[in-house]
Design an enzyme around this catalytic site. Structure first.
Site, PDB file in Angstrom:
ATOM      1  N   HIS A 181       0.635  -1.053  -0.150  1.00  0.00           N
ATOM      2  CA  HIS A 181       0.245   0.107  -0.139  1.00  0.00           C
ATOM      3  C   HIS A 181       0.945   1.135  -0.210  1.00  0.00           C
ATOM      4  O   HIS A 181       0.666   2.035  -0.786  1.00  0.00           O
ATOM      5  CB  HIS A 181      -0.932   0.110   1.215  1.00  0.00           C
ATOM      6  CG  HIS A 181      -1.730  -1.095   1.407  1.00  0.00           C
ATOM      7  ND1 HIS A 181      -2.628  -1.601   0.408  1.00  0.00           N
ATOM      8  CD2 HIS A 181      -1.825  -1.972   2.464  1.00  0.00           C
ATOM      9  CE1 HIS A 181      -3.228  -2.608   0.829  1.00  0.00           C
ATOM     10  NE2 HIS A 181      -2.758  -2.996   1.991  1.00  0.00           N
TER      11      HIS A 181
HETATM   12  O1  RIB Z   1      -4.933   0.347   4.549  1.00  0.00           O
HETATM   13  C1  RIB Z   1      -3.545   0.448   4.358  1.00  0.00           C
HETATM   14  C2  RIB Z   1      -3.209   1.433   5.176  1.00  0.00           C
HETATM   15  O2  RIB Z   1      -3.403   1.315   6.657  1.00  0.00           O
HETATM   16  C3  RIB Z   1      -1.821   1.532   5.144  1.00  0.00           C
HETATM   17  O3  RIB Z   1      -1.149   2.652   5.336  1.00  0.00           O
HETATM   18  C4  RIB Z   1      -0.997   0.735   6.345  1.00  0.00           C
HETATM   19  O4  RIB Z   1       0.186   1.324   6.862  1.00  0.00           O
HETATM   20  C5  RIB Z   1      -2.334   1.233   7.276  1.00  0.00           C
HETATM   21  O5  RIB Z   1      -1.892   2.542   7.933  1.00  0.00           O
END
Ligand code: RIB
Ligand code: CA
Length: 325
Positions: free
Chosen positions: A250
């Protein structure tokens, strides 16, 4: 060809994929990381700062100022963190093996994350890029503390949301948005250019055990630390999310998109609203894609580019960048 160097303010809740994004920024020839602000999310804001300072020390980058930001969302309290996903220390149990956190250098009083962001927006007026990879509470506070901030920011890239796919923290909500929907709404409603990097594309870029082991065996201490902390992350994704031993990239993908290092295949600029009601869809990102039916393209007056699809292969770029640290 000389690369364009972007001054970057990173706002993060240093968890495992945040650590990967930090490594991407430190290694990329296109990024000049000029400051980091931390926020509640995967872990408490102070713990995220501790993790960030230790990771910067590991990379020999104690020059980067780090400031602690909001510990709670605009509405409600701290969620308690995401221990099952990122571990109790936020980075897969690796914190204790990292160098001690060196006190952040810089002005006498770095202040809090919002002070740091506002100061940097003047220092790099018109050029500063914001990469937000945690809940958006600090950005919302900054918009209130200095409404002229939007005039000095070149772009805001947010890892968050889910346009046409399910959420992860809740059926319709992605974690960063879920943890502070009001702040997310303030961020997408402000008059600065936002690039939203939602689960629609981040879930398509995964790192599996082969890559994790390659990092764990790398010459770079930073890469090795990432390989070690990823074990916890892959365990969670294997048992809860994907049913196979691989995890979504992500946050680092959002860094690559901000820097123009991953090709965008479908990324229209459309109107986006965040559901701030208290119903089952709280925290959902309502992206108005109706316009895409007649002809894909940007909607006049819209300010949020929603990245629905990107070219494959980012995991190879990320691995090479981390190995170079
Ligand atoms: O949904 C994924 C996000 O939520 C990423 O930024 C992970 O680090 C959490 O913060
Ligand atoms: Ca994050």
């Amino acid at each position: 060809m000389t690369e364009t160097l972007h001054p970057v303010y990173l706002d993060c809740d240093t968890g495992i994929d945040d650590a990967l994004a930090l490594g991407h920024l430190l290694a990329s020839p296109r990024a000049d990381l000029v400051g980091v602000g931390t926020v509640h999310g995967n872990i408490d804001a102070a713990g995220a700062a501790e993790n960030t300072l230790r990771l910067l020390a590991l990379a020999g980058r104690q020059d980067v100022p780090v400031a602690v930001g909001a510990g709670t969302p605009l509405a409600g309290g701290f969620s308690g963190g995401a221990v099952a996903v990122h571990g109790a220390d936020g980075i897969g149990g690796v914190r204790a093996s990292l160098p001690d956190a060196v006190a952040s250098p810089g002005p006498e009083d770095t202040g809090d994350a919002v002070d740091l962001l506002i100061r940097l927006s003047h220092e790099y007026a018109g050029e500063l890029q914001i990469l937000a990879i945690g809940p958006l509470t600090n950005l919302a506070h900054a918009l209130v503390r200095d409404p002229t901030l939007v005039d000095r920011i070149a772009g805001v890239t947010v890892m968050g949301g889910a346009a046409l796919v399910p959420g992860n923290a809740r059926p319709a909500a992605e974690a960063n948005i879920w943890h502070d929907p009001e702040a997310a709404q303030a961020t997408v409603a402000a008059s600065w250019p936002v690039t939203l990097v939602p689960l629609d594309t981040t879930m398509e870029h995964t790192l599996d055990e082969t890559y994790r082991r390659r990092l764990a065996e790398a010459a770079s201490p930073y890469a090795r630390a990432c390989g070690e902390m990823l074990d916890v992350y892959l365990n969670f994704y294997e048992t809860v999310v994907l049913g196979r031993r691989a995890a979504a990239l992500h946050d680092p993908l959002a860094a690559a998109i901000m820097l123009g290092e991953v090709a965008l295949l479908d990324a229209p600029r459309v109107h986006v609203e965040v559901d701030c009601t208290d119903g089952p869809s709280r925290g959902s990102t309502v992206c108005d894609l109706r316009s895409q039916r007649k002809a894909p393209g940007d909607v006049p007056g819209a300010t949020v580019r929603v990245v629905l699809e990107t070219a494959p292969g980012y995991v190879d770029l990320l691995t090479e960048l981390l190995e170079s640290l």
